[in-house]
Design a protein around this motif. Sequence first.
Motif, PDB file in Angstrom:
ATOM      1  N   VAL A 181       0.831  -1.211   0.000  1.00  0.00           N
ATOM      2  CA  VAL A 181       0.000   0.000   0.000  1.00  0.00           C
ATOM      3  C   VAL A 181       0.860   1.253   0.000  1.00  0.00           C
ATOM      4  CG1 VAL A 181      -1.614   1.358   1.394  1.00  0.00           C
ATOM      5  CG2 VAL A 181      -2.010  -1.075   1.031  1.00  0.00           C
ATOM      6  N   THR A 182       1.906   1.258   0.840  1.00  0.00           N
ATOM      7  CA  THR A 182       2.734   2.467   0.968  1.00  0.00           C
ATOM      8  C   THR A 182       3.751   2.604  -0.162  1.00  0.00           C
ATOM      9  OG1 THR A 182       4.178   1.236   2.466  1.00  0.00           O
ATOM     10  CG2 THR A 182       2.469   2.595   3.462  1.00  0.00           C
ATOM     11  N   LEU A 183       4.127   1.504  -0.829  1.00  0.00           N
ATOM     12  CA  LEU A 183       5.021   1.604  -1.992  1.00  0.00           C
ATOM     13  C   LEU A 183       4.307   2.259  -3.165  1.00  0.00           C
ATOM     14  CD1 LEU A 183       6.924  -1.819  -1.965  1.00  0.00           C
ATOM     15  CD2 LEU A 183       7.961   0.454  -1.801  1.00  0.00           C
ATOM     16  N   ASP A 184       3.021   1.959  -3.283  1.00  0.00           N
ATOM     17  CA  ASP A 184       2.205   2.553  -4.342  1.00  0.00           C
ATOM     18  C   ASP A 184       2.843   2.374  -5.718  1.00  0.00           C
ATOM     19  OD1 ASP A 184      -0.041   3.836  -5.317  1.00  0.00           O
ATOM     20  OD2 ASP A 184       0.825   5.860  -5.076  1.00  0.00           O
ATOM     21  N   GLY A 185       3.381   1.159  -5.950  1.00  0.00           N
ATOM     22  CA  GLY A 185       3.912   0.827  -7.268  1.00  0.00           C
ATOM     23  C   GLY A 185       5.326   1.293  -7.532  1.00  0.00           C
ATOM     24  N   ALA A 186       6.020   1.812  -6.524  1.00  0.00           N
ATOM     25  CA  ALA A 186       7.392   2.280  -6.727  1.00  0.00           C
ATOM     26  C   ALA A 186       8.295   1.098  -7.067  1.00  0.00           C
ATOM     27  CB  ALA A 186       7.910   2.969  -5.460  1.00  0.00           C
ATOM     28  N   PRO A 187       9.280   1.310  -7.971  1.00  0.00           N
ATOM     29  CA  PRO A 187      10.152   0.204  -8.398  1.00  0.00           C
ATOM     30  C   PRO A 187      11.146  -0.222  -7.325  1.00  0.00           C
ATOM     31  CG  PRO A 187      10.858   2.254  -9.384  1.00  0.00           C
ATOM     32  CD  PRO A 187       9.564   2.563  -8.693  1.00  0.00           C
ATOM     33  N   ALA A 188      11.384   0.609  -6.303  1.00  0.00           N
ATOM     34  CA  ALA A 188      12.317   0.282  -5.216  1.00  0.00           C
ATOM     35  C   ALA A 188      11.731   0.774  -3.908  1.00  0.00           C
ATOM     36  CB  ALA A 188      13.686   0.929  -5.462  1.00  0.00           C
TER      37      ALA A 188
END
Length: 859
Positions: free
Chosen positions: A751-758
């Motif tokens: 949820v907190t990455l929100d699709g970030a690659p890293a």
Amino acid sequence: MEWHARSASDVLAELETTEEGLSSDAAAERLDSVGHNEIRTDERRHPVWVFLDQFSSALIWVLLAAAALSFAIGHTVDAALITVILLGNGIFGFVQEYRAERSLEALRELATPEVRVRRDGTDATIAATELVPGDVVSLRQGDVVPADCRLLESQNLEVDEAALTGESMPVEKHVEAVDADTPLAERPNVVYKGTNVTRGRALAVVVETGMETEMGAIATELLAAEDPETPLQRDLHKLGRRLGLAVVVLSAIIVPLLVAGGTALVQAALTAVSLAVAAIPEGLPAVVTLTLALGVRRMADENALVRTLPAVEGLGSVDVVCTDKTGTLTEGEMRVRVAWVNDQSFRVEGEAGEADAGPESDDRLRTLLEIGAVCNDATDDEGDPTERALLAAAAEHGLDVAALREERPREDEVPFTSERKRMATVHEDVVYVKGAPRVVLERATRVLREDGPEPMDEATRERIQAQVEDFASDALRVLAFAYKDRSDEGGPEENLVFVGLQGLIDPPRDAVAPAIDDTHRAGIDVKMITGDNEVTARAIAEQVGIESASLTGADVEGMDDETLRERVEEIDVFARAEPVHKVRILRALQANGHAVAMTGDGVNDAPALKNADVGIAMGVRGTDVAKEASDIVLLDDNYATIRTAIERGRTIFDNIWKFVGYLLSANAAEVLLVFIASLFGYLILPAVQLLWINLLTDGLPALALGTDPSGDVMDRDPRERGSGIIDREMVAFIAGAGLVATAVMLGLMFVTLDGAPAATPYAMTMVFTGFVVFEFAKLYVVRWTRDTPVLSNPWLAGAVALSTLLHLAVLYTPLRTYFGTVPLSLADWGLLAGALAIGGPLFVVVGWVVKRFVARPTV
């Protein structure tokens, strides 16, 4: 050599000596041949090796490798933190564990520094270490016997051998040879190194010195004995090996996978370091040690001094207590229990003189007590224990002993000997006699009745003898008392007036019977192993609540190991037991799967104390040897303290179970999260954050668990020996709680990455903080599974509050630059609260399932 079975002349011939002693040259030659009369000791380990041993576990090796790898790839903060933690744990463990064994040094201290010896036909005083076989030594009251010796001459010699054989009474000695198969405790013509002369004097020839003495044999046993590991120690060692292997396997899997997927080698190495830090509960050794140390402090306040920390946990798991009798179950000193005059008994017991009647109620009772006080060589502080007990009985009934002795000064005496079994003192107008009932009765022609002396008839003799036998069946030592007027015809010990009997005993301690009842209720068997005679042992055992058939040391010696293993389960009273018998009984119990605590106070107890799962020595009456061979010393010599110590040990085990389950469930969740996240290409928790989580949640809160109050732990059966702390209940809790935390934290991560690659600092901070919050919530769930009231530990609430403030500091102060965190907003805290609202009830479900379907029921 069976010195006791040979005549004195044969012994002298065998040793090539005479009653004039050795020549100085012969003694010097023998000293070169046999060595000094001292007990050899093991060399102590150097403190450096003790410190290095703190870093010998597999857990430490893995963390050292992780620190080295972190330093090699430039992450010096991670390396420094890991190193500081390891050094802190090592120093703490060193301080707690550096207690070098002094058992054999204590044995050496028991030897007399100087001894009177005949050399070259003249008497001299030499160092006891210079004695050799063939030396002729003189012994007198108050001496400590310097070596094993065969008596040549004996004048009223009595020796206190309780420290060696367990015999509560001083032993009468004489020079005549006895049968070769006579047990050690019943050899009247031999005296042993380290025992004490309580009466008389003797001339004796040294037959064994140093390690060849009976005390030397005990020292040899101590040299060969190893301290057994407690279940907790075994579990921690096993856990270390398994976690170390798991880290190596996981790293061997994940690093190649990450590199093959395009991840840089440094990043893959950091993931391996994180896995190592996540898998290993760095604070576990320190928290276990600190919890044990806190328990030790409490036990010291309750008169149980713990010498080795793991013994606390071991004491809580024992299911058999093997106890000595003299000074442990009993008070260790003789007392007059009852006085009997002409078919009337008077209770004589209690420090305040509790009695059925005072001497003024019956002149015969006064006469009986007066004879015991005047026909007596002891004083209040010195002398034979039996004679001191007679003085105490007279004083307790209001007689002024000093005034009596002044009124009736002694003009002559016929001293007590083992052959005569009686003593007579001659005064101005009367002769007083005391001794064995049989010999006094043989010389009595009259008996004292209310109206004065009357002729002794056969019926009266039989009635007196029946009373003697009745007292003896109650483990009483019986003495008879008589007198005669000097004007009466016959010698000083003829035509006596029989007055009565006094029955003496080394009485059980008041609190022993209730304490044994409590230990029985807790599923713990109590076995008495004593050097005393069988009749006394059984009588005392019955009085304190140990009801069983009995065996003697000779019976044990005649059994093979398999037979002994069978009989030891049904027998709770062992009499006339020598050190080797005690160790055999102990090992038979351990071979049957029992965890055994051994109590004792004498030199003879040292091998069993050393070999027991938990050795418990008496602090007041105990010898230095027993104390140094033990794990726990009772400062008040009170068996009831053992019961309290067992309850404390079980409570400490419960608390250790809580935080071990708490810590390992957190580590399981961390490993799963790091491993699964790395498969998706995320290093969501770097090593420094994992170290912080472990320090924060495994530190003060885990330590506060160690102060939890006890439930009704004495209503549970003991754990099976070797079952360990990581039982099926803990495995179920670790698996369930670990999976719940991993699942919720993975959800929070995505949820907190929100699709970030890293992995982003924000997502890392949220998962980082989420772990801390979840661990604090889980504290109360793990306590609930062990039936601990939620609000019963204010220290825990304080630890959680302080730890929360410390975590806030790494979020909202400049410290965050070292941890890679960012400040969180109110909305972020709301998201964390939502995650807890999902995970918290799941934790409770896990705890309920474990408590309902997995935990062992109480008795």
